[in-house]
Write a protein that holds these residues in place. Sequence first.
Motif, PDB file in Angstrom:
ATOM      1  N   LEU A   1       0.824  -1.212   0.000  1.00 38.66           N
ATOM      2  CA  LEU A   1       0.000   0.000   0.000  1.00 38.66           C
ATOM      3  C   LEU A   1       0.857   1.261   0.000  1.00 38.66           C
ATOM      4  O   LEU A   1       0.555   2.228  -0.716  1.00 38.66           O
ATOM      5  N   VAL A   2       1.918   1.267   0.776  1.00 37.01           N
ATOM      6  CA  VAL A   2       2.810   2.428   0.825  1.00 37.01           C
ATOM      7  C   VAL A   2       3.476   2.637  -0.529  1.00 37.01           C
ATOM      8  O   VAL A   2       3.550   3.765  -1.041  1.00 37.01           O
ATOM      9  N   ILE A   3       3.948   1.556  -1.139  1.00 40.66           N
ATOM     10  CA  ILE A   3       4.605   1.662  -2.450  1.00 40.66           C
ATOM     11  C   ILE A   3       3.609   2.127  -3.510  1.00 40.66           C
ATOM     12  O   ILE A   3       3.930   2.981  -4.352  1.00 40.66           O
ATOM     13  N   ALA A   4       2.399   1.593  -3.479  1.00 37.58           N
ATOM     14  CA  ALA A   4       1.380   2.001  -4.450  1.00 37.58           C
ATOM     15  C   ALA A   4       1.016   3.475  -4.271  1.00 37.58           C
ATOM     16  O   ALA A   4       0.862   4.210  -5.262  1.00 37.58           O
ATOM     17  N   ALA A   5       0.882   3.931  -3.035  1.00 35.84           N
ATOM     18  CA  ALA A   5       0.565   5.337  -2.779  1.00 35.84           C
ATOM     19  C   ALA A   5       1.696   6.236  -3.264  1.00 35.84           C
ATOM     20  O   ALA A   5       1.455   7.284  -3.878  1.00 35.84           O
ATOM     21  N   TRP A   6       2.928   5.832  -3.012  1.00 35.75           N
ATOM     22  CA  TRP A   6       4.074   6.631  -3.463  1.00 35.75           C
ATOM     23  C   TRP A   6       4.118   6.679  -4.989  1.00 35.75           C
ATOM     24  O   TRP A   6       4.324   7.742  -5.571  1.00 35.75           O
TER      25      TRP A   6
END
Length: 65
Positions: A53-58
């Motif tokens: 989720l963090v990678i996708a948001a970034w």
Amino acid sequence: MAEPDEERLEDNPERVRQGWVNRRREKIAAEIERNRRGDHKVPTWVLATILLLVIAAWAALVILS
């Protein structure tokens, strides 16, 4: 009785480093053993999901800005 200089731990960088390496190795072995017993607090799949989720948001932030 005072120890000879070459025997004192704080005067010998090699022995200091070796002590640090041994302590680090023991900590890692203890952590692996805890993980094998299942003493971890957060399941691995939850951590992997949060990471994704963090990678996708970034990535969305970079692509859409």
